[in-house]
Structures are given as C-alpha cells and as structure tokens.
Write an enzyme that holds these catalytic residues in place. Sequence first.
Site, PDB file in Angstrom:
ATOM      1  N   ASP A  37     -20.836   5.872 -13.327  1.00 10.32           N
ATOM      2  CA  ASP A  37     -21.825   6.902 -12.973  1.00 10.32           C
ATOM      3  C   ASP A  37     -22.566   7.404 -14.205  1.00 10.32           C
ATOM      4  OD1 ASP A  37     -23.256   8.715 -11.438  1.00 10.32           O
ATOM      5  OD2 ASP A  37     -21.637  10.173 -11.290  1.00 10.32           O
ATOM      6  N   ASP A  76     -23.009  10.262  -2.200  1.00 12.96           N
ATOM      7  CA  ASP A  76     -24.052  11.250  -1.916  1.00 12.96           C
ATOM      8  C   ASP A  76     -25.124  11.258  -2.992  1.00 12.96           C
ATOM      9  OD1 ASP A  76     -22.117  12.415  -3.729  1.00 12.96           O
ATOM     10  OD2 ASP A  76     -23.036  14.370  -3.369  1.00 12.96           O
ATOM     11  N   GLU A  89     -19.977  14.453  -4.423  1.00  9.52           N
ATOM     12  CA  GLU A  89     -19.822  14.654  -5.860  1.00  9.52           C
ATOM     13  C   GLU A  89     -20.905  15.562  -6.413  1.00  9.52           C
ATOM     14  OE1 GLU A  89     -20.480  13.640 -10.205  1.00  9.52           O
ATOM     15  OE2 GLU A  89     -21.844  13.553  -8.494  1.00  9.52           O
ATOM     16  N   GLU A  90     -22.116  15.430  -5.876  1.00  7.23           N
ATOM     17  CA  GLU A  90     -23.250  16.189  -6.406  1.00  7.23           C
ATOM     18  C   GLU A  90     -23.118  17.696  -6.189  1.00  7.23           C
ATOM     19  OE1 GLU A  90     -25.290  15.082  -8.350  1.00  7.23           O
ATOM     20  OE2 GLU A  90     -25.720  12.975  -7.973  1.00  7.23           O
TER      21      GLU A  90
END
Length: 417
Positions: free
Chosen positions: A205, A87, A182-183
Amino acid sequence: MSKYINSHQSLSQRFIRYAKIDTQSDPNSPTCPSTAKQKDLGSLLLKELLEMGISDAEMDDNGYVYGTIPSNTEKKLPVIFFCSHMDTSPDCSGAGVKPIIHDNYQGEDIILPDDNSIVLKLSEHKDLKQQIGNDIITASGTTLLGADNKAGLAEIMEAANFLIKNPDVKHGTIKILFTPDEEIGRGVDQVDLKKLGADFGYTIDGETLGSIEDETFSADGAVLTIHGVSTHPGFAKGKMESAIKILADVIAALPKDTLTPEATHQKEGFIHPVSFSGQVEQAEAHFIIRDFTDEKLAEHGQFLEKTVTQVMAPYPNATFDLKIKAQYRNMKQILDQHPQIVQYGIEAIERAGIVAKPQSIRGGTDGSRLSFMGLPCPNIFAGEHAFHSKQEWVSVQDMEKAVQTIINIACIWEERS
C-alpha cells in the site's frame, strides 16, 4: 528463481477490473464493512481466488477476504501474509470510475477528458519524471482512480496466480488478507487472527517505486466539547458565552506556522482539526494528533489542553471536556525487534532490479495496528500516486515490479530458512 512476466497485460486489466467497482467507505456508518458495496469487490476477489486454485478462500460477514497458498517446500518456515485494502477514500467520489491507459508516456502533461481542468503536470508530479516510456493509468477527471489500494490488490492477486501456476518456485505457506474500511481507520477492527494464522506480513500500500516503509506516525484522536452559556440574544450582554465562538477562538489560537499539516513535513507532527459543529450552548470539534514518537504525541495533546484552558480564561461560566484517545502507534517500535522482516523486504526489492528506499509514512496503514496485534508488518510500494484525488495515477511497470517483489519475498524466506 522464475521471473514474473505481465503476459497479455493481465495485471493492468486486473487492476482496471477492480478500479471500476465503487468501494468508497463511509466514516459515518456504524456497520462493518461501512458500505455494503465493498463486498461487491470482495465477492469478485473471492471468485478469482477460487478459480486460480486457492480452495480455502472465503469472505466473512464483515467483508474480509482470506486465502492460503500452501507451502511447496519441505522446510519449516514462518507463515507470511500479504495484505491490501478494498475500500477507497471518502475524500473523493469512487462511483463510475473510468480508467484510462496512457501508453508510452513521454513527459507530457496529461489532461483528463471528462474535466479538462484536471491536469497531471510533470512539474507537479515529480515521480512522473521516472515514468518515461511507461504506461500510466488515470481516471477520467471526475473521480479518484482507486490505485489506493486496488493496485495492491491486483499485485497480490497476480503474485498469487504466479505462485500457484509455478510450483517450481519454492515458498512456505502464504496467507492472503484483503480488508475493508482501511481509509476510515477500521481496517483491522474485525480481522480474525486465528483464521489468518500468520506470523508476520507485508501490506502492499505504498507509493514510490522501491519504497519500503517501516515507520508510521503515532496517532491520537481528540474530541473537544465546549459547554457555553445560552440566553436570548436580545438580552445577552454580560450573560452569553457562546460555545461556537469559544471553539472558534481555540482553533484560531493554534499555531499556523508550526504544528499544522500545512506547515509540517518529514518528521514533524501536528494537531489538525477535522470537523466542527455545534450551537451557542454546546459546540464540538474533532482533532487528529500525529507525531513519530509517543513522547511528542503526548506533548501535542498537552499543548492542545493548555491552549483550550488559556482561551477559556475570560469565560468564567463556560466549561470544556477534552477526550484524547489512542488510534495507532508507530510500527517501528515493533519492527525494530524483528529486523529480518524489513531486511528481506529490502533484498526482495533489489532483486527486482530497483533501488530500495526505506522511508517513514506521514500516516498509518493496516500494518501499523497489525504490528501491535502481534503481526509485525512493514509496507511495500504499490505504485499509487496522488491518492484521494482526481489526479490519482499508477504506472503499469511499477505494478509489475511490485508483483516481482512479492514473489521475491516469498522466495527469500524459503531460501534463508
């Protein structure tokens, strides 16, 4: 050990392919994934994993993508996983991304064509100074790029393809995990640990070339509800106690020079109001609370409650509820118990010919929560910069180094076992 070479720009084209797919997550959605379009990218990743020969690759109903690169050594090794998220941030549009490659960057300011007010200035992006001669990818000025974290996806996929096609490079069993949401803090909510079947891993990341992050914030979320007293405004003297105004006073009473994101850096924590809504009778604010130690985190929660109590003193008929809930904890608490995981990550970066930069994250990753779920998981650089903004950029050469680092990690664990 064979060295990864980005032949025919396969890495940059892979990244661009992923970046063009809108995968913005939605914090207001109760589903998993929070947006169905994240599965569009998941389906493409699944297809490519199967095509490269990872026969057990699958995407589950929640949008998680799993795959296995089988061991090709007789040694008994721990099972490693590499993880990135699909995402992009809700903070900036991810629809209609038009990636642009700026070849052979020479230090000039980069003006984005679809909105000339969006300029990547060398004076403002310090890492651009290290990119002279490299190829920079940006969006066109109206969206984010999605390097956070599609750079990580592309790097893991390139490394997987390399390992499958080069069986002379010895490694143990390697698992692949791509997560949704994840965001918005839900990246591992529905991960199937049994299906993953790993001992530890690395999220890909991170930002600056060479960085390896073994420490994150510890994080709480807080919801403050003020119950005021409502009455007709024409007859309110001595009666009305507006929840809106009380809540505004609470926020105004919080420090402005300390304990706030705008005034803190490095190892300093904060209390940050992120939303505010309500009426005279009831108003509510959501806060995020951050610090690197659980003790300081608890102190910030106590300070917030003390501030609310003091502000409420002149309002005898109004009341409040403050609910503080743990979100994630500093993964260093776990990683310090498994020093080899970080040590081998540092060595892998150095074998790629770059200086390793151990760092702390003023934020969290999927690895924060995975570490406390029994899977210690530091964070390796992906090369993403200015994320969550229209100025987001990534260097192709930095991504190449990340691919080599992933391959090196697999090799080092095989060599040392």
